[in-house]
Motif scaffolding. Structure first.
Motif, PDB file in Angstrom:
ATOM      1  N   MET A   1       0.833  -1.204   0.000  1.00 20.93           N
ATOM      2  CA  MET A   1       0.000   0.000   0.000  1.00 20.93           C
ATOM      3  C   MET A   1       0.870   1.257   0.000  1.00 20.93           C
ATOM      4  N   THR A   2       0.417   2.257  -0.741  1.00 23.25           N
ATOM      5  CA  THR A   2       1.192   3.501  -0.792  1.00 23.25           C
ATOM      6  C   THR A   2       1.161   4.189   0.569  1.00 23.25           C
ATOM      7  N   HIS A   3       2.296   4.670   0.993  1.00 22.33           N
ATOM      8  CA  HIS A   3       2.375   5.400   2.268  1.00 22.33           C
ATOM      9  C   HIS A   3       1.669   6.751   2.128  1.00 22.33           C
ATOM     10  N   PRO A   4       0.985   7.222   3.178  1.00 22.76           N
ATOM     11  CA  PRO A   4       0.282   8.508   3.051  1.00 22.76           C
ATOM     12  C   PRO A   4       1.199   9.694   2.739  1.00 22.76           C
ATOM     13  N   PRO A   7       3.784  11.817  -2.300  1.00 26.44           N
ATOM     14  CA  PRO A   7       3.048  12.839  -3.052  1.00 26.44           C
ATOM     15  C   PRO A   7       2.497  12.282  -4.367  1.00 26.44           C
ATOM     16  N   LYS A   8       1.518  13.013  -4.918  1.00 27.21           N
ATOM     17  CA  LYS A   8       0.907  12.578  -6.191  1.00 27.21           C
ATOM     18  C   LYS A   8       1.941  12.518  -7.305  1.00 27.21           C
ATOM     19  N   ALA A   9       2.871  13.443  -7.284  1.00 26.84           N
ATOM     20  CA  ALA A   9       3.952  13.468  -8.271  1.00 26.84           C
ATOM     21  C   ALA A   9       5.101  14.272  -7.662  1.00 26.84           C
ATOM     22  N   SER A  10       6.238  14.284  -8.360  1.00 30.43           N
ATOM     23  CA  SER A  10       7.452  14.866  -7.775  1.00 30.43           C
ATOM     24  C   SER A  10       7.457  16.396  -7.759  1.00 30.43           C
ATOM     25  N   HIS A  11       6.916  16.999  -8.811  1.00 31.06           N
ATOM     26  CA  HIS A  11       7.061  18.449  -8.982  1.00 31.06           C
ATOM     27  C   HIS A  11       5.676  19.110  -9.008  1.00 31.06           C
ATOM     28  N   PHE A  12       5.672  20.412  -8.799  1.00 29.73           N
ATOM     29  CA  PHE A  12       4.409  21.167  -8.897  1.00 29.73           C
ATOM     30  C   PHE A  12       4.701  22.376  -9.778  1.00 29.73           C
ATOM     31  N   ILE A  13       4.142  22.349 -10.973  1.00 29.13           N
ATOM     32  CA  ILE A  13       4.454  23.394 -11.961  1.00 29.13           C
ATOM     33  C   ILE A  13       3.161  23.851 -12.624  1.00 29.13           C
ATOM     34  N   GLY A  34      14.065   4.556   9.607  1.00 30.00           N
ATOM     35  CA  GLY A  34      14.940   4.159   8.503  1.00 30.00           C
ATOM     36  C   GLY A  34      14.178   3.564   7.334  1.00 30.00           C
ATOM     37  N   GLU A  35      12.832   3.531   7.403  1.00 32.51           N
ATOM     38  CA  GLU A  35      12.076   2.940   6.292  1.00 32.51           C
ATOM     39  C   GLU A  35      11.825   3.970   5.199  1.00 32.51           C
ATOM     40  N   GLN A  36      11.779   3.458   3.947  1.00 33.30           N
ATOM     41  CA  GLN A  36      11.466   4.345   2.827  1.00 33.30           C
ATOM     42  C   GLN A  36       9.962   4.558   2.773  1.00 33.30           C
ATOM     43  N   ILE A  37       9.533   5.823   2.796  1.00 33.92           N
ATOM     44  CA  ILE A  37       8.095   6.098   2.816  1.00 33.92           C
ATOM     45  C   ILE A  37       7.594   6.689   1.505  1.00 33.92           C
ATOM     46  N   ALA A  38       8.496   7.172   0.674  1.00 33.40           N
ATOM     47  CA  ALA A  38       8.072   7.773  -0.591  1.00 33.40           C
ATOM     48  C   ALA A  38       9.259   7.830  -1.544  1.00 33.40           C
ATOM     49  N   THR A  39       8.954   8.115  -2.794  1.00 38.24           N
ATOM     50  CA  THR A  39      10.000   8.331  -3.802  1.00 38.24           C
ATOM     51  C   THR A  39       9.600   9.536  -4.640  1.00 38.24           C
ATOM     52  N   VAL A  40      10.544  10.391  -4.902  1.00 35.36           N
ATOM     53  CA  VAL A  40      10.325  11.427  -5.914  1.00 35.36           C
ATOM     54  C   VAL A  40      11.465  11.316  -6.917  1.00 35.36           C
ATOM     55  N   LEU A 184       9.027  16.733   0.564  1.00 37.83           N
ATOM     56  CA  LEU A 184       7.567  16.591   0.596  1.00 37.83           C
ATOM     57  C   LEU A 184       6.797  17.887   0.883  1.00 37.83           C
ATOM     58  N   CYS A 185       7.254  18.653   1.882  1.00 35.66           N
ATOM     59  CA  CYS A 185       6.400  19.720   2.424  1.00 35.66           C
ATOM     60  C   CYS A 185       6.179  20.897   1.473  1.00 35.66           C
ATOM     61  N   ALA A 186       7.211  21.262   0.708  1.00 35.15           N
ATOM     62  CA  ALA A 186       7.050  22.431  -0.176  1.00 35.15           C
ATOM     63  C   ALA A 186       5.955  22.190  -1.214  1.00 35.15           C
ATOM     64  N   LEU A 187       5.752  20.911  -1.598  1.00 31.88           N
ATOM     65  CA  LEU A 187       4.687  20.601  -2.560  1.00 31.88           C
ATOM     66  C   LEU A 187       3.329  21.006  -1.999  1.00 31.88           C
ATOM     67  N   LYS A 188       3.153  20.800  -0.693  1.00 25.78           N
ATOM     68  CA  LYS A 188       1.879  21.164  -0.047  1.00 25.78           C
ATOM     69  C   LYS A 188       1.698  22.676  -0.041  1.00 25.78           C
ATOM     70  N   VAL A 189       2.797  23.406   0.168  1.00 27.78           N
ATOM     71  CA  VAL A 189       2.708  24.872   0.150  1.00 27.78           C
ATOM     72  C   VAL A 189       2.235  25.323  -1.237  1.00 27.78           C
ATOM     73  N   ALA A 190       2.813  24.721  -2.288  1.00 32.41           N
ATOM     74  CA  ALA A 190       2.425  25.091  -3.659  1.00 32.41           C
ATOM     75  C   ALA A 190       0.952  24.778  -3.913  1.00 32.41           C
ATOM     76  N   GLU A 191       0.526  23.610  -3.448  1.00 32.68           N
ATOM     77  CA  GLU A 191      -0.862  23.181  -3.634  1.00 32.68           C
ATOM     78  C   GLU A 191      -1.819  24.159  -2.922  1.00 32.68           C
ATOM     79  N   ILE A 192      -1.463  24.542  -1.712  1.00 30.21           N
ATOM     80  CA  ILE A 192      -2.321  25.429  -0.913  1.00 30.21           C
ATOM     81  C   ILE A 192      -2.405  26.826  -1.544  1.00 30.21           C
ATOM     82  N   LEU A 193      -1.296  27.304  -2.082  1.00 31.96           N
ATOM     83  CA  LEU A 193      -1.335  28.633  -2.724  1.00 31.96           C
ATOM     84  C   LEU A 193      -2.314  28.633  -3.898  1.00 31.96           C
TER      85      LEU A 193
END
Ligand code: NDP
Length: 485
Positions: A1-4, A7-13, A34-40, A184-193
């Motif tokens: 299962m995908t970890h919460p 992100p939907k994708a790596s970049h926000f443009i 030490g576990e991998q939770i996501a990949t960009v 991860l976090c900057a993507l959320k800032v872009a989405e919120i703006l």
């Protein structure tokens, strides 16, 4: 299962998530386990080009909006961030490993403060009218154009907002590159703006290592670079920006002095030293890592410090009772453990900590060394981990000279009940962000930044507006033009 956290994708443009799996994969590791939770994926040249051309095109229309309209977008974004504080704080904890106890009050909230503050200032950015007899000059405060923001890994939400909010308030656009460690976090800032009504393309996020940062910094279309990072990276980025005559803000590292006089309130001084060394497991640029303690109070200070440091709750960052989390990466943990070994080898007296904590993840015990001397490696180099060096001193004159004997100049603090001395000492210290009977407060209303190798420019406060705008002056002649021929 995908970890919460994935992100939907790596970049926000241009207002949306964008992927290009041809870019180098960047694993996102949760530092507490030490576990991998996501990949960009790192941005490819095509992604960098898309982000820059989008931000360039979007800036002109954004700048044409009134300050009130731009400010409204930023203030709405602040409201959305506050409403989602819990989810954003959990994400910040996944991104950095910092305990939820901290992220709930210091990250999305601080980002929201920046959006709200600069949103409020946006409509007040006016020029001057300068009368010259019948003629006059008027000035306009104009945006710089397209800005690049590059972040360190310790405060990924805050750094994106501290750079993005003043840039956008002034009518600039931004391409932001987070640290590869905390993507991860900057993507959320872009989405919120975007949700708050920012036009697509005004704030974009691309992922990548230094190489991607380098491509952004050297692009001739970019007008300004704002970096938060280490001094060596700052020197490289500053030089690259200078080649293109770009504006810069450099928020770099430090080895800041915290000076505790005999007359200080011991518990307050210990509290200041703890806040200035162990918050975010010591991964804070402004930390007061050289704690100079006057000899008369030294043993009392060390005893109370050891006692209170023993109260740190080291453990699962998602448990709100935890007050001390892991280092951001295994690499950073090993760097810090290396410094601890140097401290022991060079003869400093270990008061507490000094080891990797017996847990999964990248935990190091909060560590205090006493009897540290000015020439020891742990007293000279930025460690960026939970390692406090306590140094003795006799006189005010001596401690000021020793405190200033460093290439860095980010912060400085003094604890004393003698207010005349407090202001005199702070006045003589070579540092940009200072504290009296406190340490590491960073409200958005106050300028933040360093002198000497610790940086150029200031973030936050009205000062940041000066670093994201420029003044145009316009001479207006009412009469005829006189010319020599
Ligand atoms: P780094 O200097 O290693 O990296 C900072 C950012 O610059 C990262 O996004 C990095 O990308 C990028 N980068 C690296 N090389 C280049 C290049 N040649 N051109 C453009 N961009 C580049 O710092 P850390 O991330 O390790 O952060 C820790 C440092 O940040 C400490 O020294 C700390 O003091 C400082 N800091 C300063 C603050 C301040 O406000 N003064 C606040 C917080 C931290 P990548 O990492 O993906 O390779």
């Amino acid at each position: 299962m995908t970890h919460p956290a994935q992100p939907k994708a790596s970049h926000f443009i241009n207002g949306e998530y964008v992927e290009d799996t041809a870019g180098t994969p960047i694993p996102v590791i949760y530092a507490a386990t030490g576990e991998q939770i996501a990949t960009v994926h790192a941005a490819t040249p095509a992604i960098v080009e898309q982000a820059l051309s989008t931000a360039k095109a979007a800036q002109k229309e954004w700048a044409k909006m009134t300050g009130t309209e731009r400010g409204r977008v930023l203030r709405r974004a602040a409201d959305i961030m506050r409403a989602r504080n819990h989810d954003l704080s959990v994400l910040e904890t996944y991104d950095t490993g910092k305990p939820l106890q901290e992220t709930l009050v210091a990250d999305a909230t601080s980002g929201a403060d920046a959006l709200e503050y600069f949103g409020g200032l946006a409509a007040s950015l006016t020029g001057e009218h300068i009368p010259l007899g019948e003629d006059w000059v008027y000035t306009k405060r104009e945006p710089l154009g397209m800005c690049v923001g590059i972040g360190a890994w310790n405060y990924p939400t805050q750094i994106a907002c501290w750079k993005g909010a003043p840039a956008l308030a002034c009518g600039n656009s931004m391409v932001f590159k987070p640290s590869e460690t905390t993507p991860l976090c900057a993507l959320k800032v872009a989405e919120i703006l975007i949700e708050a009504g920012a036009p697509a393309g005004v704030f974009n996020v691309v992922q990548g290592m230094g190489e991607v940062g380098g491509a952004l910094v050297t692009d001739p279309r970019v007008d300004k670079v704002s970096l938060t990072g280490s001094v060596p990276t700052g020197k490289k980025v500053y030089a690259a920006a200078a080649a293109g005559m770009k504006h810069v803000t450099m928020e770099l590292g430090g080895k800041s002095p915290l000076i505790i006089f005999d007359d200080a309130d011991v518990d307050n001084a210990v509290g200041g030293a703890i806040n200035g060394n162990f918050y975010s497991s010591g991964q804070v640029c402004s930390n007061g890592t050289r704690v100079f303690v006057q000899k008369g109070i030294k043993e009392k200070f060390l005893a109370r410090l050891a006692e209170r440091t023993g109260n740190a709750i080291i453990g699962d960052p998602m448990d709100e009772a935890t007050s001390f989390g892991p280092m951001v990466t295994e690499n950073q943990m090993n760097i810090v453990l290396g410094y601890i070994e140097k401290g022991k080898a060079e003869g400093a007296r270990l008061i507490c900590g000094g080891n990797r904590a017996d847990k999964d993840g990248y935990f190091i015990e909060p560590t205090v060394f006493a009897d540290v001397t000015d020439d020891m490696t742990i007293a000279r180099e930025e460690i960026f981990g939970p390692v406090m060096s306590v140094l003795d001193f006799d006189s005010e004159e001596e401690v000021v000279a020793r405190a200033n004997d460093t290439e860095f100049g980010l912060s400085a603090g003094v604890f004393t009940k003698d207010f005349t001395r407090a202001h005199r000492v702070i006045g003589n210290l070579e540092a940009g962000s200072c504290f009296i009977n406190s340490y590491n407060d960073a409200p958005v209303e106050a300028p933040f930044g360093g002198v000497k190798a610790s940086g150029v420019g200031r973030e936050n406060s009205k000062e940041a507006i000066k670093h994201f705008s420029q003044v145009k002056s316009v001479y207006v002649r009412m009469g005829d033009v006189e010319a020599a021929f």
